[in-house]
Design a protein around this motif. Sequence first.
Motif, mmCIF file in Angstrom:
data_model
loop_
_atom_site.group_PDB
_atom_site.id
_atom_site.type_symbol
_atom_site.label_atom_id
_atom_site.label_comp_id
_atom_site.label_asym_id
_atom_site.label_seq_id
_atom_site.Cartn_x
_atom_site.Cartn_y
_atom_site.Cartn_z
ATOM 1 N N PRO B 79 38.518 82.930 27.991
ATOM 2 C CA PRO B 79 39.217 83.842 28.912
ATOM 3 C C PRO B 79 39.749 83.113 30.141
ATOM 4 N N ALA B 80 38.989 82.126 30.619
ATOM 5 C CA ALA B 80 39.428 81.389 31.813
ATOM 6 C C ALA B 80 40.728 80.634 31.537
ATOM 7 N N ILE B 81 40.860 80.115 30.303
ATOM 8 C CA ILE B 81 42.065 79.358 29.963
ATOM 9 C C ILE B 81 43.262 80.293 29.743
ATOM 10 N N THR B 82 43.005 81.411 29.050
ATOM 11 C CA THR B 82 44.133 82.263 28.641
ATOM 12 C C THR B 82 44.507 83.340 29.667
ATOM 13 N N ALA B 83 43.545 83.763 30.498
ATOM 14 C CA ALA B 83 43.819 84.906 31.375
ATOM 15 C C ALA B 83 44.849 84.594 32.466
ATOM 16 N N GLY B 84 45.175 83.322 32.631
ATOM 17 C CA GLY B 84 46.196 82.997 33.633
ATOM 18 C C GLY B 84 47.507 82.563 32.983
ATOM 19 N N SER B 85 47.581 82.674 31.665
ATOM 20 C CA SER B 85 48.744 82.102 30.966
ATOM 21 C C SER B 85 50.062 82.788 31.343
ATOM 22 N N ILE B 86 50.151 84.090 31.208
ATOM 23 C CA ILE B 86 51.411 84.795 31.502
ATOM 24 C C ILE B 86 51.502 85.122 32.992
ATOM 25 N N SER B 87 50.361 85.570 33.574
ATOM 26 C CA SER B 87 50.393 85.899 35.003
ATOM 27 C C SER B 87 50.698 84.641 35.825
ATOM 28 N N GLY B 88 50.261 83.493 35.330
ATOM 29 C CA GLY B 88 50.574 82.221 36.004
ATOM 30 C C GLY B 88 52.075 81.964 36.004
ATOM 31 N N GLU B 89 52.723 82.303 34.893
ATOM 32 C CA GLU B 89 54.186 82.156 34.819
ATOM 33 C C GLU B 89 54.844 83.107 35.815
ATOM 34 N N ARG B 90 54.271 84.302 35.940
ATOM 35 C CA ARG B 90 54.820 85.270 36.910
ATOM 36 C C ARG B 90 54.643 84.733 38.327
ATOM 37 N N GLU B 91 53.461 84.190 38.590
ATOM 38 C CA GLU B 91 53.185 83.680 39.939
ATOM 39 C C GLU B 91 54.087 82.493 40.270
ATOM 40 N N ARG B 92 54.379 81.673 39.272
ATOM 41 C CA ARG B 92 55.273 80.527 39.490
ATOM 42 C C ARG B 92 56.736 80.965 39.448
ATOM 43 N N GLN B 93 56.957 82.233 39.100
ATOM 44 C CA GLN B 93 58.301 82.831 38.991
ATOM 45 C C GLN B 93 59.127 82.153 37.888
ATOM 46 N N THR B 94 58.447 81.776 36.814
ATOM 47 C CA THR B 94 59.163 81.130 35.708
ATOM 48 C C THR B 94 59.302 82.045 34.497
ATOM 49 N N LEU B 95 58.595 83.200 34.526
ATOM 50 C CA LEU B 95 58.668 84.091 33.357
ATOM 51 C C LEU B 95 60.083 84.640 33.184
ATOM 52 N N ASP B 96 60.680 85.087 34.281
ATOM 53 C CA ASP B 96 62.050 85.619 34.207
ATOM 54 C C ASP B 96 63.035 84.561 33.720
ATOM 55 N N LEU B 97 62.789 83.311 34.133
ATOM 56 C CA LEU B 97 63.679 82.228 33.694
ATOM 57 C C LEU B 97 63.604 82.073 32.180
ATOM 58 N N MET B 98 62.391 82.148 31.645
ATOM 59 C CA MET B 98 62.229 82.029 30.189
ATOM 60 C C MET B 98 62.835 83.231 29.478
ATOM 61 N N LEU B 99 62.621 84.431 30.077
ATOM 62 C CA LEU B 99 63.158 85.641 29.443
ATOM 63 C C LEU B 99 64.683 85.699 29.523
ATOM 64 N N SER B 100 65.259 84.943 30.468
ATOM 65 C CA SER B 100 66.722 84.945 30.573
ATOM 66 C C SER B 100 67.347 84.006 29.530
ATOM 67 N N THR B 101 66.494 83.255 28.815
ATOM 68 C CA THR B 101 67.010 82.372 27.752
ATOM 69 C C THR B 101 66.939 83.120 26.409
ATOM 70 N N LYS B 102 67.187 82.383 25.328
ATOM 71 C CA LYS B 102 67.154 83.016 24.009
ATOM 72 C C LYS B 102 65.733 83.187 23.467
ATOM 73 N N MET B 103 64.739 82.749 24.246
ATOM 74 C CA MET B 103 63.344 82.881 23.802
ATOM 75 C C MET B 103 62.949 84.353 23.732
ATOM 76 N N ALA B 104 62.322 84.727 22.612
ATOM 77 C CA ALA B 104 61.835 86.100 22.472
ATOM 78 C C ALA B 104 60.429 86.181 23.073
#
Lengths: 322, 300
Positions: B79-104
């Motif tokens: 849980p310690a490894i995975t629980a920050g996986s997506i929220s970490g992307e949100r905190e780094r503000q990189t999730l939107d960047l990935m979602l703006s690409t062709k990645m599903a």
Amino acid sequence: MLKVRGLRKIYGNYHALDGLDMDIEDGALYGFVGPNGAGKTTTIKIISGLLLPDQGSVEIDGVDALAHPVGLKEKIGYVPDYFGVYDNLKVSEYMDFFAACYGMEGLKARRRSQMLLDQVGLGDKEDFFVDGLSRGMKQRLCLARALLHDPVLLVMDEPSAGLDPRTRLEFRETLRELNAQGMTILLSSHLLTDLAELCTDVGIVDAGKMLLAGSMEEITEKIHVSKPIIISIYKNMPAAMALLKEHPLVRSISVKNQEIMVQFVGSERQESGLLTELIQVGVQIRGFVREPGNLEAVFMQLTNHEEERVMLSYEHDQESGL
Amino acid sequence: MNMIKNPVYKREMRVSARSFRLALVLLVFNGILALVALLNMYSMLAQIRVTAEIQYSSFLDLYLFMAVLEFVMLVFIMPAITAGSISGERERQTLDLMLSTKMAPIQIILGKLAASLSTMVLLIISSFPILALVFVYGGVTIKDIVMLLACYGAAALFVGSLGVCCSALFRKSTLSTVVAYGIMGGVVIGTYGINQLALFFNRMPGGGYFTAASAGTGDGSSGGFLYLLLMNPTVTFVMTMLRLSGREAASGNITQWFGNHGENFVSQNWVGCSVVIQIVMAVILIRVAVWAVRPGKKAW
């Protein structure tokens, strides 16, 4: 290139977008201006496929963007108002990662990435760690990332925010170059001076609605009242001030030495009538001219929610008995 | 789906291989295992010197002890490894960047999960030399190790999916980690507690109504609540270990744990059913995570 119709987005009771329309022609450098909370970022996120509207349509290069989100992502390059960088990743690896996200790999991706890094002036920073770059470099890297898949429309949300004046100038030059190469660019900002000198077209948004849109010349011509009249007084300043203060078409007055700057909301005929009235009350005038319009004035005029009469320095001085 | 080509997986592996954190986790994880194993062996040898009697069952105990320790650490680390996986992307503000690409969104989620599972696999493989200490004396076969790995795999997939799901649902990594550990605690301790409670009530006079299945069985049981334990990776692990150590008969079948339950297909194939249930739950959690990161969805 971009056609937005009747865009609505509601968060609880707050209408972020209230029937917004927007048209951007091919090859335009479109400035999307509005005060904070006007709906700029919401619009840009919807155009970029990161947010779904409650109502409305978005068409990009003839494709219904809301119905075909994957097709939309091939056409758009998105630069947000933040950098979005990873720790422990080098510039070239950052570019490789996003190239892979667009399905580009191998030599083709590497060449494209090198070409873009050279274009934004980061060609010699390939082996630098991304989190060690300066703000300006990060912003340029974000721009290079957004161009990886050769989009037809580049969408940028407040890209100059937080940059120093020199970096801002350099960034502006890069955008001009891209636009000159035929790239259509949508650029949002609340820094009007940035857009006034850069953009070919402007849209002014407030409270989720497009208040005014068109080419830069059209906009500055449209709002006649935004151009103040500068009256140079030779003699009898008090009589001129008394008349102007009572005049129903005068919205604001400011005085500097023997010059009065008047925000006058009348037509050209009423303008000449004002001149006549001033002469009739015994004011001797050296000059009477309308200042050329500027975007700042238009913006202030449109986003000023109250039609209030503004009292400026001269009146303050008068009221304080100076 | 070819995970080797998944950009998120590739980037995660590159960054984690470069980070100091992975080296530290490997050091601590194997350090604890090695310390326990060596202390245990030392104590056995000391006992042999005094009594001149070699208790071969002690070597199996060492294996069981290390397997338990490894399982507990896996359940706690995942849980310690995975629980920050997506929220970490949100905190780094990189999730939107990935979602703006062709990645599903599914590629992002699977890339993150696969990277975390790879870290777990690395931890398990790195501990093999320590686990192999028991081979010096024999008693544990390769088949036993494979069974153990299958059990670890199912648990890691389930716990990892739970962590990724919480990370996708919550904006902050701290909150996501707390919720992931909370749910994990609920599944591990809660399912056991519910069975204890059901058994307690059913053994009270006139308590048979609590679980219709146990009504009229005489001494009462936890009834249908027993099957909640299928979700519990700890129970799966314990059952596997009991089977491996040959103590299944001594400790009783799962049907004997909370009163007398009737034998059926599930109780006879408990480990297999439990692994399938955990994989199904992992799939559901992954789908929820995909739903939570789709464009326009706000995290809590």
